[in-house]
Design a protein around this motif. Structure first.
Motif, PDB file in Angstrom:
ATOM      1  N   PHE A 197      22.861  26.549  41.565  1.00 23.14           N
ATOM      2  CA  PHE A 197      23.674  27.631  41.003  1.00 23.14           C
ATOM      3  C   PHE A 197      23.602  27.553  39.482  1.00 23.14           C
ATOM      4  O   PHE A 197      23.732  26.477  38.905  1.00 23.14           O
ATOM      5  CB  PHE A 197      25.140  27.487  41.439  1.00 23.14           C
ATOM      6  CG  PHE A 197      25.977  28.718  41.218  1.00 23.14           C
ATOM      7  CD1 PHE A 197      26.245  29.573  42.274  1.00 23.14           C
ATOM      8  CD2 PHE A 197      26.500  29.024  39.963  1.00 23.14           C
ATOM      9  CE1 PHE A 197      27.021  30.711  42.082  1.00 23.14           C
ATOM     10  CE2 PHE A 197      27.266  30.155  39.755  1.00 23.14           C
ATOM     11  CZ  PHE A 197      27.530  31.006  40.816  1.00 23.14           C
ATOM     12  N   TYR A 198      23.365  28.675  38.847  1.00 20.81           N
ATOM     13  CA  TYR A 198      23.376  28.659  37.377  1.00 20.81           C
ATOM     14  C   TYR A 198      23.967  29.964  36.851  1.00 20.81           C
ATOM     15  O   TYR A 198      23.955  31.003  37.513  1.00 20.81           O
ATOM     16  CB  TYR A 198      21.975  28.448  36.808  1.00 20.81           C
ATOM     17  CG  TYR A 198      21.061  29.656  36.902  1.00 20.81           C
ATOM     18  CD1 TYR A 198      21.021  30.594  35.869  1.00 20.81           C
ATOM     19  CD2 TYR A 198      20.231  29.855  38.011  1.00 20.81           C
ATOM     20  CE1 TYR A 198      20.195  31.696  35.945  1.00 20.81           C
ATOM     21  CE2 TYR A 198      19.396  30.953  38.092  1.00 20.81           C
ATOM     22  CZ  TYR A 198      19.367  31.873  37.053  1.00 20.81           C
ATOM     23  OH  TYR A 198      18.547  32.966  37.129  1.00 20.81           O
ATOM     24  N   VAL A 199      24.498  29.867  35.645  1.00 18.97           N
ATOM     25  CA  VAL A 199      25.063  31.021  34.954  1.00 18.97           C
ATOM     26  C   VAL A 199      24.321  31.183  33.642  1.00 18.97           C
ATOM     27  O   VAL A 199      24.184  30.225  32.869  1.00 18.97           O
ATOM     28  CB  VAL A 199      26.569  30.841  34.686  1.00 18.97           C
ATOM     29  CG1 VAL A 199      27.116  32.002  33.860  1.00 18.97           C
ATOM     30  CG2 VAL A 199      27.323  30.710  35.994  1.00 18.97           C
ATOM     31  N   GLY A 200      23.848  32.384  33.372  1.00 18.37           N
ATOM     32  CA  GLY A 200      23.159  32.678  32.116  1.00 18.37           C
ATOM     33  C   GLY A 200      24.103  33.306  31.120  1.00 18.37           C
ATOM     34  O   GLY A 200      25.151  32.749  30.789  1.00 18.37           O
ATOM     35  N   ASP A 201      23.743  34.492  30.650  1.00 15.23           N
ATOM     36  CA  ASP A 201      24.540  35.158  29.621  1.00 15.23           C
ATOM     37  C   ASP A 201      25.863  35.684  30.162  1.00 15.23           C
ATOM     38  O   ASP A 201      25.995  36.018  31.345  1.00 15.23           O
ATOM     39  CB  ASP A 201      23.762  36.339  29.030  1.00 15.23           C
ATOM     40  CG  ASP A 201      22.569  35.892  28.210  1.00 15.23           C
ATOM     41  OD1 ASP A 201      22.604  34.749  27.730  1.00 15.23           O
ATOM     42  OD2 ASP A 201      21.615  36.675  28.070  1.00 15.23           O
ATOM     43  N   MET A 202      26.835  35.763  29.269  1.00 16.84           N
ATOM     44  CA  MET A 202      28.065  36.509  29.516  1.00 16.84           C
ATOM     45  C   MET A 202      28.232  37.496  28.370  1.00 16.84           C
ATOM     46  O   MET A 202      28.160  37.116  27.206  1.00 16.84           O
ATOM     47  CB  MET A 202      29.282  35.582  29.565  1.00 16.84           C
ATOM     48  CG  MET A 202      30.580  36.325  29.890  1.00 16.84           C
ATOM     49  SD  MET A 202      32.070  35.332  29.575  1.00 16.84           S
ATOM     50  CE  MET A 202      32.284  35.631  27.813  1.00 16.84           C
ATOM     51  N   ILE A 203      28.430  38.756  28.689  1.00 13.97           N
ATOM     52  CA  ILE A 203      28.602  39.780  27.675  1.00 13.97           C
ATOM     53  C   ILE A 203      29.985  40.389  27.840  1.00 13.97           C
ATOM     54  O   ILE A 203      30.326  40.914  28.915  1.00 13.97           O
ATOM     55  CB  ILE A 203      27.526  40.890  27.783  1.00 13.97           C
ATOM     56  CG1 ILE A 203      26.129  40.281  27.721  1.00 13.97           C
ATOM     57  CG2 ILE A 203      27.707  41.919  26.680  1.00 13.97           C
ATOM     58  CD1 ILE A 203      25.490  40.067  29.070  1.00 13.97           C
ATOM     59  N   LEU A 204      30.789  40.295  26.780  1.00 17.56           N
ATOM     60  CA  LEU A 204      32.126  40.873  26.788  1.00 17.56           C
ATOM     61  C   LEU A 204      32.074  42.232  26.118  1.00 17.56           C
ATOM     62  O   LEU A 204      31.830  42.336  24.917  1.00 17.56           O
ATOM     63  CB  LEU A 204      33.111  39.964  26.047  1.00 17.56           C
ATOM     64  CG  LEU A 204      34.504  40.553  25.789  1.00 17.56           C
ATOM     65  CD1 LEU A 204      35.229  40.809  27.113  1.00 17.56           C
ATOM     66  CD2 LEU A 204      35.318  39.642  24.884  1.00 17.56           C
ATOM     67  N   ASP A 205      32.270  43.284  26.897  1.00 14.67           N
ATOM     68  CA  ASP A 205      32.467  44.630  26.357  1.00 14.67           C
ATOM     69  C   ASP A 205      33.974  44.831  26.279  1.00 14.67           C
ATOM     70  O   ASP A 205      34.653  44.930  27.311  1.00 14.67           O
ATOM     71  CB  ASP A 205      31.824  45.662  27.280  1.00 14.67           C
ATOM     72  CG  ASP A 205      31.887  47.081  26.702  1.00 14.67           C
ATOM     73  OD1 ASP A 205      32.891  47.407  26.047  1.00 14.67           O
ATOM     74  OD2 ASP A 205      30.940  47.845  26.920  1.00 14.67           O
ATOM     75  N   LYS A 206      34.515  44.860  25.072  1.00 18.42           N
ATOM     76  CA  LYS A 206      35.964  44.842  24.883  1.00 18.42           C
ATOM     77  C   LYS A 206      36.658  46.084  25.442  1.00 18.42           C
ATOM     78  O   LYS A 206      37.880  46.101  25.584  1.00 18.42           O
ATOM     79  CB  LYS A 206      36.286  44.682  23.396  1.00 18.42           C
ATOM     80  CG  LYS A 206      35.782  43.367  22.811  1.00 18.42           C
ATOM     81  CD  LYS A 206      36.024  43.270  21.321  1.00 18.42           C
ATOM     82  CE  LYS A 206      35.444  41.997  20.746  1.00 18.42           C
ATOM     83  NZ  LYS A 206      35.640  41.875  19.285  1.00 18.42           N
TER      84      LYS A 206
END
Length: 769
Positions: A184-193
């Protein structure tokens, strides 16, 4: 996408550059010499926030903007709890600390993908790692210990309270892929406010609302184009995506909700060299090793905002740029854990100095370092570095910078100081009278003694008794071999090299795992100039010696497949030279210790710097760290020399940045003495701690003793004997490669191809004398 007349754009850009004064502002002199007023438009002052982060345990890794507030964050170690603490520091736009927050981090836990909303809440992925009992070892029966990572998409406040959290491992689509792939892996996280959170996990894009509630996983057919993109949340809320493509980086606006990309635009210049950050006044800030730029997506070009050298900034890397306003920003420099505040200086507030232009294809870090020191110390002069690679090279044409510089020089636009590249037509420049004789400056200098400079190096780089380029340091590029194989005298012919190889057991290699093309490159750059008489312009590539050389080169393999080698080869790799399985090594010898390491470690016995087989018998070359020349048309020759002379002074010759062989005899003797001592380092208390150099053959450790006084003196004596200069001429090498190919393929005889090579080389040399 609107079509652009590239030729018209180039001419307009060139006109604007000339009007803006790439070489300075004001009128050009009649002989096209550079003007003398320094640019003041790209100067920023720096304020290192040491008053906040100067303490031993207070270091931060990143900064982020939250509305009109700024936060810096990083991990610290708590001695009392013996656990990490996630520290967040609230900073106002003046660079003053307003608050600090300490968030305990449990053992085997880390915070990743950190973003903040405009209210100061932290969005991140929390990774919790737990020990689990794995399968038993089939040989010992012992239970294996493994770790299971659990990832939580989390929103928390500055006190560390988790406001919302979702276990990503339990998302059905993620879980199914996890079970399928086994990890299991997590790459990018993008926060759109405004819209929500987007997580790239397991190669899928998951959508979450602002309270971390899972909504859906985007169809992979929609996500495919975006999956390889990197994202930047712009300050106006839009999301920019930059994509690494075959012909460079392209930028586009992304709609992660719909999984679509807008029109793609090619980033101007050397796009792979830029880092990308949200801008103020521009969509993006771009940074490379020389400058910070503003750029709007879709524009034909970027706009320089700050030049590092003009700002007296000795750095190659300005990163994690966070805009404050159109004239200020925070950033980090060169891996330091202390943020810096940058503020634009009004041009009228920049002190007037005479400008010295220094042109280069790539900015050498040592030269850059000395330029910054010189600019800070001189009240009269300021050096401006013109990096032609940064200005003119593109993803499509990496040689555009060098070609443009050569064109400028030939047309008379010679900078005050030129950093001479190895593949420049230096002989042509000298014949045209473009460079100053530096011996006249050295002889007049009260602090520099010509008798303290390595005489053979000075002679090797002199033309008709005049020295047109300065060489502060150098290394010897050569082949080394056991003295028992080749004797004590350096230099040999092709026939002698072939005879030694023929006398060895079958399978013995001349040089380890070298291809035919690599051998051709080495031979031409090390000995190719011996087939040209630059004074008369006569070429001698149709000689018996050159035929013997290419016959020898043909004996090397066309390709080497490293995957064919078994494990045993790599286990015994370090013993191959000692055991005679390989005769020579191509090396660049830059200090006493490396020579000692080769002799007592790699070979295990006395070695000779024999060099590449050559018609004149001397196939070792002096290769300068860099070369500097002063234009004969410069209006600031004294200022240019004031800079060049710093490389010959003791401060530079004995400094840490001069890591190759010094041209100073005094310094060379000091290094010879140091080579007879055990190496050491200074511990945290400044105490000298000695240690031993070692060499490993498999698991066997071999101690390498320091040089004896006799060994150090013998090596130093050898350094006086080298007289040939490294010369890499790509155009000439391409001629040889084109014409020699039929011979390597068995389609033409050696005699036929060397006749063609000599004819074409003769034309080339005549045109470039």
């Amino acid at each position: 996408m609107k079509r652009v007349n590239k030729k018209k754009l180039f001419l307009q850009g060139l006109f604007l550059l000339l009007m803006a004064g790439l070489w300075g502002c004001g009128k050009k002199s009649a002989d096209n010499a550079p003007v003398t007023t320094a640019s003041k438009d790209y100067v920023y002052k720096t304020e290192v926030l040491e008053n906040i982060f100067g303490q031993e345990n207070r270091m931060v890794d990143r900064m982020v903007r939250s509305g009109d507030t700024f936060y810096a964050y990083g991990y610290e170690w708590n001695e009392e709890t013996e656990n990490s603490v996630f520290m967040v520091y609230q900073i106002n736009e003046e660079g003053t600390l307003e608050n600090e927050y300490s968030i305990p981090v449990e053992e085997n836990t880390s915070f990743r993908n950190i973003s903040m909303d405009d209210e100061g809440n932290i969005y991140c992925v929390i990774n919790e790692s737990q020990e689990v009992t794995g399968e038993a070892d089939p040989e010992t029966g012992e239970e294996m210990v493994d770790y299971m990572d659990t990832y939580y998409l989390t929103k928390m406040n500055l006190q560390g309270e988790r406001l919302f959290s979702t276990n990503l491992n339990e998302i059905p689509e993620f879980k199914a892929r996890w079970e399928e792939d086994g990890y299991f892996y997590v790459g990018d996280m993008i926060l759109d406010k405004e819209k929500g959170i987007y997580i790239n996990a397991m190669g899928m894009l998951g959508k979450f609302d602002l309270e971390c509630n899972f909504r859906e996983v985007m169809e992979e057919s929609k996500w495919e184009e975006l999956s390889a993109a990197n994202f930047v949340l712009l300050n106006d809320g839009r999301i920019a995506a930059y994509l690494y493509e075959d012909d460079g980086i392209t930028l586009a606006l992304a709609d992660l909700e719909q999984g679509t990309l807008g029109e793609k635009y090619k980033v101007p210049g050397r796009s792979y060299e830029f880092s990308y950050y949200p801008g103020i006044g521009y969509d993006l800030y771009l940074t490379d090793s020389n400058s910070l730029y503003g750029y709007n997506i879709g524009d034909a070009d970027k706009t320089m905002l700050m030049n590092y050298i003009d700002s007296d900034l000795d750095t190659y890397n300005v990163y994690n740029v966070v805009g404050i306003n159109e004239r200020q920003f925070f950033a980090f420099c060169d891996g330091e854990n202390v943020p810096v505040k940058f503020t634009k200086v009004d041009p009228e507030d920049v002190k007037d100095k005479k400008q010295i232009t220094l042109a280069t294809v790539y900015t050498n870090w040592q030269i850059r370092q000395e330029v910054v020191k010189f600019n800070k110390s001189s009240d009269e002069y300021r050096i401006t570095i013109i990096d032609y690679n940064s200005l003119y090279a593109t993803d499509d044409d990496y040689m555009a910078g060098l070609n443009k510089l050569n064109t400028d020089i030939v047309s008379g636009k010679v900078p005050d100081i030129l950093v001479v590249e190895e593949n420049m037509p230096v002989n042509s420049y000298i014949n045209k009278g473009l460079f100053e004789d530096l011996k006249t400056y050295i002889n007049k200098d009260q602090e520099i003694d010509m008798n303290d400079l390595m005489p053979n190096v000075i002679e090797a780089f002199s033309t008709d008794g005049k020295l047109y380029t300065l060489i502060p340091s150098y290394y010897i590029e050569t082949l080394v071999a056991k003295t028992s194989d080749v004797g004590e005298k350096k230099g040999w012919t092709v026939q002698e090299a072939k005879g030694l190889l023929a006398s060895k057991p079958e399978g013995t290699q001349f040089i380890n795992n070298i291809t035919r093309e690599e051998m051709l490159d080495y031979c031409m750059s090390m000995t190719g100039s011996q087939f040209i008489d630059w004074e008369t312009g006569k070429c001698n590539f149709n000689s018996d010696e050159f035929i013997q050389m290419i016959e020898f080169i043909k004996s090397f393999p066309e390709e080497v497949d490293m995957e064919e080698f078994e494990d045993d080869y790599w286990i015994n790799y370090d013993a191959m030279w000692r055991e005679g399985k390989v005769i020579t090594s191509k090396v660049g010898i830059s200090n006493f210790n490396y020579y000692n390491y080769l002799e007592k470690g790699t070979y295990g016995e006395k070695i000779t710097m024999i060099g590449f087989p050559a018609p004149a018998g001397d196939g070792s070359v002096i290769r300068p760290t860099f070369q500097l020349a002063i234009s004969s048309k410069s209006p600031n020759k004294e200022g240019a020399w004031a800079f060049l002379r710093t490389f010959l002074l003791e401060e530079y010759q004995a400094g840490d940045s001069n890591y190759n062989l010094p041209i100073s005899i005094k310094r060379l003797k000091e290094l010879a003495e140091e080579a007879t001592q055990r190496p050491y380092y200074l511990d945290e208390n400044g105490n000298k701690v000695e240690y031993d150099e070692t060499y490993y053959i498999g698991e066997v450790e071999i101690m390498i003793s320091p040089m004896t006084k006799q060994e150090a003196e013998a090596f130093m004596d050898q350094l006086y004997s080298f007289t040939e200069v490294y010369h890499y001429d790509e155009s000439l090498l391409n001629i040889i490669k084109e014409e020699i190919a039929p011979y390597f393929k068995g389609q033409k005889s050696a005699k036929d191809v060397v006749a063609i090579i000599n004819s074409r080389a003769q034309i080339y040399v005549s045109e470039n004398r």
